[in-house]
Design a protein around this motif. Structure first.
Motif, PDB file in Angstrom:
ATOM      1  N   ALA A 200      79.749  31.423  30.383  1.00  0.00           N
ATOM      2  CA  ALA A 200      81.183  31.289  30.599  1.00  0.00           C
ATOM      3  C   ALA A 200      81.853  31.850  29.351  1.00  0.00           C
ATOM      4  N   PRO A 201      83.191  31.915  29.326  1.00  0.00           N
ATOM      5  CA  PRO A 201      83.845  32.485  28.144  1.00  0.00           C
ATOM      6  C   PRO A 201      83.435  31.832  26.827  1.00  0.00           C
ATOM      7  N   ASP A 202      83.198  30.534  26.815  1.00  0.00           N
ATOM      8  CA  ASP A 202      82.829  29.856  25.567  1.00  0.00           C
ATOM      9  C   ASP A 202      81.402  29.295  25.596  1.00  0.00           C
ATOM     10  N   ALA A 203      80.586  29.787  26.502  1.00  0.00           N
ATOM     11  CA  ALA A 203      79.221  29.252  26.630  1.00  0.00           C
ATOM     12  C   ALA A 203      78.242  30.363  26.996  1.00  0.00           C
ATOM     13  N   ARG A 204      77.002  30.188  26.553  1.00  0.00           N
ATOM     14  CA  ARG A 204      75.918  31.109  26.877  1.00  0.00           C
ATOM     15  C   ARG A 204      74.702  30.292  27.300  1.00  0.00           C
ATOM     16  N   VAL A 205      73.897  30.876  28.170  1.00  0.00           N
ATOM     17  CA  VAL A 205      72.664  30.228  28.620  1.00  0.00           C
ATOM     18  C   VAL A 205      71.531  31.233  28.451  1.00  0.00           C
ATOM     19  N   TYR A 206      70.428  30.755  27.888  1.00  0.00           N
ATOM     20  CA  TYR A 206      69.259  31.599  27.631  1.00  0.00           C
ATOM     21  C   TYR A 206      68.031  30.944  28.261  1.00  0.00           C
ATOM     22  N   SER A 207      67.076  31.770  28.645  1.00  0.00           N
ATOM     23  CA  SER A 207      65.810  31.239  29.151  1.00  0.00           C
ATOM     24  C   SER A 207      64.661  31.881  28.377  1.00  0.00           C
ATOM     25  N   VAL A 208      63.655  31.070  28.113  1.00  0.00           N
ATOM     26  CA  VAL A 208      62.438  31.523  27.451  1.00  0.00           C
ATOM     27  C   VAL A 208      61.404  31.731  28.549  1.00  0.00           C
ATOM     28  N   ARG A 209      60.898  32.968  28.655  1.00  0.00           N
ATOM     29  CA  ARG A 209      59.986  33.286  29.751  1.00  0.00           C
ATOM     30  C   ARG A 209      58.748  34.020  29.256  1.00  0.00           C
ATOM     31  N   ARG A 210      57.703  33.853  30.050  1.00  0.00           N
ATOM     32  CA  ARG A 210      56.473  34.629  29.867  1.00  0.00           C
ATOM     33  C   ARG A 210      55.966  34.984  31.256  1.00  0.00           C
ATOM     34  N   ALA A 211      55.729  36.254  31.475  1.00  0.00           N
ATOM     35  CA  ALA A 211      55.180  36.741  32.755  1.00  0.00           C
ATOM     36  C   ALA A 211      55.977  36.211  33.956  1.00  0.00           C
ATOM     37  N   GLY A 212      57.301  36.225  33.840  1.00  0.00           N
ATOM     38  CA  GLY A 212      58.148  35.815  34.951  1.00  0.00           C
ATOM     39  C   GLY A 212      58.325  34.319  35.124  1.00  0.00           C
TER      40      GLY A 212
ATOM     41  N   THR B 271      74.370  27.179  24.728  1.00  0.00           N
ATOM     42  CA  THR B 271      75.234  27.104  23.558  1.00  0.00           C
ATOM     43  C   THR B 271      76.670  27.116  24.055  1.00  0.00           C
ATOM     44  N   GLY B 272      77.457  26.152  23.627  1.00  0.00           N
ATOM     45  CA  GLY B 272      78.845  26.082  24.063  1.00  0.00           C
ATOM     46  C   GLY B 272      79.474  24.780  23.635  1.00  0.00           C
ATOM     47  N   SER B 273      80.530  24.401  24.340  1.00  0.00           N
ATOM     48  CA  SER B 273      81.294  23.225  23.924  1.00  0.00           C
ATOM     49  C   SER B 273      80.966  21.955  24.699  1.00  0.00           C
ATOM     50  N   ALA B 274      80.330  22.058  25.852  1.00  0.00           N
ATOM     51  CA  ALA B 274      80.105  20.846  26.664  1.00  0.00           C
ATOM     52  C   ALA B 274      78.861  21.002  27.530  1.00  0.00           C
ATOM     53  N   SER B 275      77.718  20.618  26.995  1.00  0.00           N
ATOM     54  CA  SER B 275      76.475  20.737  27.760  1.00  0.00           C
ATOM     55  C   SER B 275      76.348  19.593  28.766  1.00  0.00           C
ATOM     56  N   GLN B 276      75.308  19.654  29.559  1.00  0.00           N
ATOM     57  CA  GLN B 276      75.028  18.613  30.555  1.00  0.00           C
ATOM     58  C   GLN B 276      73.996  17.615  30.041  1.00  0.00           C
ATOM     59  N   PHE B 277      73.925  17.425  28.737  1.00  0.00           N
ATOM     60  CA  PHE B 277      72.964  16.506  28.126  1.00  0.00           C
ATOM     61  C   PHE B 277      73.295  15.073  28.493  1.00  0.00           C
ATOM     62  N   PRO B 278      72.326  14.250  28.827  1.00  0.00           N
ATOM     63  CA  PRO B 278      70.911  14.552  29.039  1.00  0.00           C
ATOM     64  C   PRO B 278      70.636  14.943  30.480  1.00  0.00           C
TER      65      PRO B 278
END
Length: 137
Positions: free
Chosen positions: A46-58, A66-73
Motif C-alpha cells: 500500500a502507499p505506506d506499507a510493503r510486503v515481502y516473501s522469503v522463498r526457495r524453489a517456489g 513493513t508499515g504503520s499497522a500490521s495484523q500482529f499477532p
C-alpha cells in the motif's frame, strides 16, 4: 597473428519478476540473512506499507510486512518481549518455536512484522532461522 579481443563479460542472469537484488535488499529498512538458494520477493503493498516473501524453489517460508499497522499477532501463543521485539512462541511437543516477531519503532516503518508459513521439519527450521535473522536497521 592479430591479438584476440577479450571475451565479453557475462551479465548476471536476470532475476525473476519481483525478486529483489542485493542492492535492493541492502536498501530495505531491515537486515535479513538469506541462506543460499533463498530469495526475497516484494509483493503488493500500500502507499505506506510493503510486503515481502522469503522463498526457495517456489515455496514461501516467511513473510515480512513493513508499515504503520500490521495484523500482529497472526498466531495464538505466548507473547514474549526480548531483543527489541515481541515474539509469539508456540509449543510443539518439547520444542518452542517463534512463529512471528513484531518490531515497533517511532520512525517509518513503524512496524516490521515477520511470520513463518505453516511448514514442517527442515523447512520449518529454515524458516524460523531466517525469521530470527530479521532486525530493523
Amino acid at each position: 597473428m592479430p591479438a584476440q579481443a577479450p571475451a565479453p563479460a557475462r551479465a548476471a542472469p536476470p532475476l525473476a519478476p519481483g525478486v529483489l537484488g542485493a542492492a535492493e535488499v541492502a536498501a530495505l529498512p531491515f537486515r535479513i540473512e538469506l541462506p543460499s538458494g533463498f530469495q526475497l520477493f516484494e509483493g503488493r503493498g500500500a502507499p505506506d506499507a510493503r510486503v515481502y516473501s522469503v522463498r526457495r524453489a517456489g515455496k514461501t517460508f516467511a513473510m515480512i510486512y513493513t508499515g504503520s499497522a500490521s495484523q500482529f499477532p497472526i498466531y495464538d501463543g505466548e507473547q514474549v518481549t526480548a531483543a527489541g521485539r515481541v515474539s509469539v512462541i508456540v509449543s510443539e511437543g518439547t520444542r518452542r518455536i517463534a512463529m512471528e516477531h513484531l518490531f515497533q519503532q517511532p520512525t517509518a516503518p513503524n512496524e516490521i512484522h515477520v511470520w513463518l508459513m505453516s511448514l514442517s521439519g527442515a523447512d520449518r527450521d529454515a524458516a524460523e532461522r531466517i525469521a530470527q535473522s530479521v532486525d530493523p536497521k
